[in-house]
Structures are given as structure tokens and as C-alpha cells.
Design an enzyme around this catalytic site. Structure first.
Site, PDB file in Angstrom:
ATOM      1  N   LYS A 257       0.830  -1.218   0.000  1.00  0.00           N
ATOM      2  CA  LYS A 257       0.000   0.000   0.000  1.00  0.00           C
ATOM      3  C   LYS A 257       0.860   1.262   0.000  1.00  0.00           C
ATOM      4  O   LYS A 257       0.615   2.178  -0.774  1.00  0.00           O
ATOM      5  CB  LYS A 257      -0.919   0.037   1.240  1.00  0.00           C
TER       6      LYS A 257
ATOM      7  N   ARG B 258      -9.167   0.637   9.186  1.00  0.00           N
ATOM      8  CA  ARG B 258      -8.588  -0.664   9.510  1.00  0.00           C
ATOM      9  C   ARG B 258      -9.499  -1.509  10.372  1.00  0.00           C
ATOM     10  O   ARG B 258      -9.158  -2.640  10.708  1.00  0.00           O
ATOM     11  CB  ARG B 258      -7.298  -0.407  10.269  1.00  0.00           C
TER      12      ARG B 258
ATOM     13  N   ARG C 170      11.905  -6.620   4.773  1.00  0.00           N
ATOM     14  CA  ARG C 170      11.767  -5.168   4.582  1.00  0.00           C
ATOM     15  C   ARG C 170      12.994  -4.429   5.115  1.00  0.00           C
ATOM     16  O   ARG C 170      13.465  -3.487   4.502  1.00  0.00           O
ATOM     17  CB  ARG C 170      10.482  -4.663   5.254  1.00  0.00           C
TER      18      ARG C 170
ATOM     19  N   ARG D  75      12.106  -1.561  11.476  1.00  0.00           N
ATOM     20  CA  ARG D  75      10.873  -1.256  12.191  1.00  0.00           C
ATOM     21  C   ARG D  75      10.680  -2.217  13.346  1.00  0.00           C
ATOM     22  O   ARG D  75      10.845  -3.419  13.202  1.00  0.00           O
ATOM     23  CB  ARG D  75       9.677  -1.325  11.234  1.00  0.00           C
TER      24      ARG D  75
ATOM     25  N   ARG E 188       0.448  -9.069  13.606  1.00  0.00           N
ATOM     26  CA  ARG E 188      -0.190  -8.139  12.672  1.00  0.00           C
ATOM     27  C   ARG E 188      -1.057  -8.855  11.648  1.00  0.00           C
ATOM     28  O   ARG E 188      -2.118  -8.358  11.277  1.00  0.00           O
ATOM     29  CB  ARG E 188       0.878  -7.277  11.993  1.00  0.00           C
TER      30      ARG E 188
HETATM   31  P1  ADP Z   1       1.507  -2.115   7.875  1.00  0.00           P
HETATM   32  O1  ADP Z   1       0.412  -1.914   6.878  1.00  0.00           O
HETATM   33  O2  ADP Z   1       2.746  -2.669   7.247  1.00  0.00           O
HETATM   34  O3  ADP Z   1       1.088  -2.875   9.099  1.00  0.00           O
HETATM   35  P2  ADP Z   1       1.211   0.617   8.813  1.00  0.00           P
HETATM   36  O4  ADP Z   1       2.257   1.670   8.751  1.00  0.00           O
HETATM   37  O5  ADP Z   1      -0.022   0.827   8.017  1.00  0.00           O
HETATM   38  O6  ADP Z   1       1.977  -0.701   8.394  1.00  0.00           O
HETATM   39  O7  ADP Z   1       0.761   0.391  10.332  1.00  0.00           O
HETATM   40  C1  ADP Z   1       1.681   0.130  11.353  1.00  0.00           C
HETATM   41  C2  ADP Z   1       0.975   0.142  12.724  1.00  0.00           C
HETATM   42  O8  ADP Z   1       0.385   1.444  12.967  1.00  0.00           O
HETATM   43  C3  ADP Z   1      -0.204  -0.822  12.899  1.00  0.00           C
HETATM   44  O9  ADP Z   1       0.217  -2.127  13.230  1.00  0.00           O
HETATM   45  C4  ADP Z   1      -0.995  -0.121  14.020  1.00  0.00           C
HETATM   46  O10 ADP Z   1      -0.423  -0.339  15.289  1.00  0.00           O
HETATM   47  C5  ADP Z   1      -0.836   1.355  13.693  1.00  0.00           C
HETATM   48  N1  ADP Z   1      -1.940   1.837  12.815  1.00  0.00           N
HETATM   49  C6  ADP Z   1      -1.793   2.397  11.583  1.00  0.00           C
HETATM   50  N2  ADP Z   1      -2.992   2.718  11.054  1.00  0.00           N
HETATM   51  C7  ADP Z   1      -3.926   2.348  11.969  1.00  0.00           C
HETATM   52  C8  ADP Z   1      -5.339   2.374  12.020  1.00  0.00           C
HETATM   53  N3  ADP Z   1      -6.064   2.873  11.011  1.00  0.00           N
HETATM   54  N4  ADP Z   1      -5.955   1.894  13.126  1.00  0.00           N
HETATM   55  C9  ADP Z   1      -5.267   1.409  14.161  1.00  0.00           C
HETATM   56  N5  ADP Z   1      -3.938   1.326  14.181  1.00  0.00           N
HETATM   57  C10 ADP Z   1      -3.249   1.795  13.114  1.00  0.00           C
END
Ligand code: ADP
Length: 185
Positions: A13, A88, A127, A131, A142
Site C-alpha cells: 500500500k 482498519r 523489509r 521497524r 499483525r
Molecule cells: P503495515 O500496513 O505494514 O502494518 P502501517 O504503517 O499501516 O503498516 O501500520 C503500522 C501500525 O500502525 C499498525 O500495526 C498499528 O499499530 C498502527 N496503525 C496504523 N494505522 C492504523 C489504524 N487505522 N488503526 C489502528 N492502528 C493503526
């Protein structure tokens, strides 16, 4: 143009959202990036979300929805955005619909990237961005959270006839083209 890029962790994404900024002329809006930057800068938001983010679990819906409401009200997002990482949960999707309705706006496209689990695990493991949440045990958490809490968001947009599903395997360029085709159809 208000576009939602949806998919499991590691689906691509973020990569696609960045490329699409140029193609579509609207900025990426990544909730994960905003949280990571808040953590780096040790802001009150960053302090609040660090532990939960590092654990691989989801930040609370209220916190995320408030953040998105505040962000889309900024002038640089007035003409639209490419959402990456939000909504999400179904609660977030419902809150987002209410927020858009209030603003007299709507989502133009919801694009889901489909990638098999084995490929996701290998991408996330490799990756190598250092992180905190890209370790094998957190990756497992996750993907579990995705299946339980996030996958139902796809059903939510499907029920509204807004979801378009794209094959997320292939070159970055091919996938970008598939997304553009889906957006334009
Ligand atoms: P990825 O898609 O690789 O998991 P992201 O950067 O989208 O990476 O998200 C990393 C973390 O940020 C998630 O595991 C969560 O803890 C938090 N996060 C991001 N967006 C949301 C969301 N919309 N709702 C809840 N937590 C979020």
C-alpha cells in the site's frame, strides 16, 4: 479524488500510494506514517501510541478517527488523498463515512490489494527498515489482527459495491497500472 488503498501488512500500500501521488495529483495519507513520525518526534500522540504500535496491535479507533478528521481538514488534503492504512476496522469505516457525509464528500474508489500470506511474510521479514514491528513474532500478530479486525472492512465496502480487488503480485509498475485501471473504470 479520495482513494482508499486497502490490504494486509506488506501488501504494498505504502509503495503504491507514493507512486500514485504523482499520477493522481493528490497526496498520500498514511496513518502508520503519521504515528511513526509522532513517535520519532516524541509528541504526545507518539508517546500515547508507541507501545501498542510496537506490539503489532491496533491503535484505538477513537485516536485514529480523531487523527484522520484533523488531517483531512488541512488545506493540502482539500482536493483529496490516497488513504493507506485507514480504515482498519469496521468501526473506523463507519466513522469515516459519517465524517465524509458531514463534509458533503465521498470515497471515489476502494482498492484492495490481494497477496498470499507466504509472500506477505517474506516481504515483511525482508523489509529491513529496522521497524520495531517487523520481527517474526510481531508479523504474526499483525497478520492475525488483519484477519480478525481489518479483513471485515473489505466486506463492508463490498456490500456498498465500492470495492475493487487487484492482484498484488507482480512488478511495482504492473500493480500501479492495475490500480490506475481500476480507478478509471
Ligand atoms: P503495515 O500496513 O505494514 O502494518 P502501517 O504503517 O499501516 O503498516 O501500520 C503500522 C501500525 O500502525 C499498525 O500495526 C498499528 O499499530 C498502527 N496503525 C496504523 N494505522 C492504523 C489504524 N487505522 N488503526 C489502528 N492502528 C493503526
Amino acid at each position: 479524488m479520495r482513494l482508499i488503498l486497502f490490504g494486509p501488512p506488506g501488501a504494498g500500500k505504502g509503495t503504491q500510494a507514493k507512486l500514485l501521488e504523482t499520477e493522481l495529483g493528490v497526496p498520500q495519507l498514511s496513518t502508520g506514517d503519521i504515528f511513526r513520525s509522532a513517535i520519532k518526534n516524541q509528541t504526545p500522540l507518539g508517546v500515547k501510541v508507541k507501545a501498542i504500535m510496537d506490539s503489532g496491535k491496533l491503535v484505538g479507533d477513537d485516536v485514529v478517527v480523531a487523527l484522520v478528521a484533523e488531517t483531512i481538514a488541512k488545506s493540502q488534503f482539500a482536493n483529496g488523498y490516497i488513504l493507506d492504512g485507514f480504515p482498519r476496522t469496521v468501526a473506523q469505516a463507519e466513522a469515516f463515512d459519517a465524517l465524509l457525509a458531514q463534509r458533503g464528500e465521498k470515497v471515489d474508489a476502494f482498492i484492495a490489494l490481494e497477496v498470499p500470506d507466504e509472500e506477505l511474510i517474506s516481504r515483511l521479514t525482508n523489509r529491513g527498515q529496522g521497524r520495531e514491528d517487523d520481527t517474526p513474532d510481531k508479523i504474526k500478530v499483525r497478520l492475525g489482527v488483519y484477519k480478525q479486525e481489518t479483513a471485515p472492512v473489505l466486506a463492508y465496502y463490498k456490500a456498498k459495491n465500492q470495492a475493487k480487488i487487484i492482484d498484488g503480485l507482480g512488478s511495482v509498475e504492473d500493480i500501479q497500472q492495475r490500480i490506475l485501471d481500476a480507478v478509471n473504470n
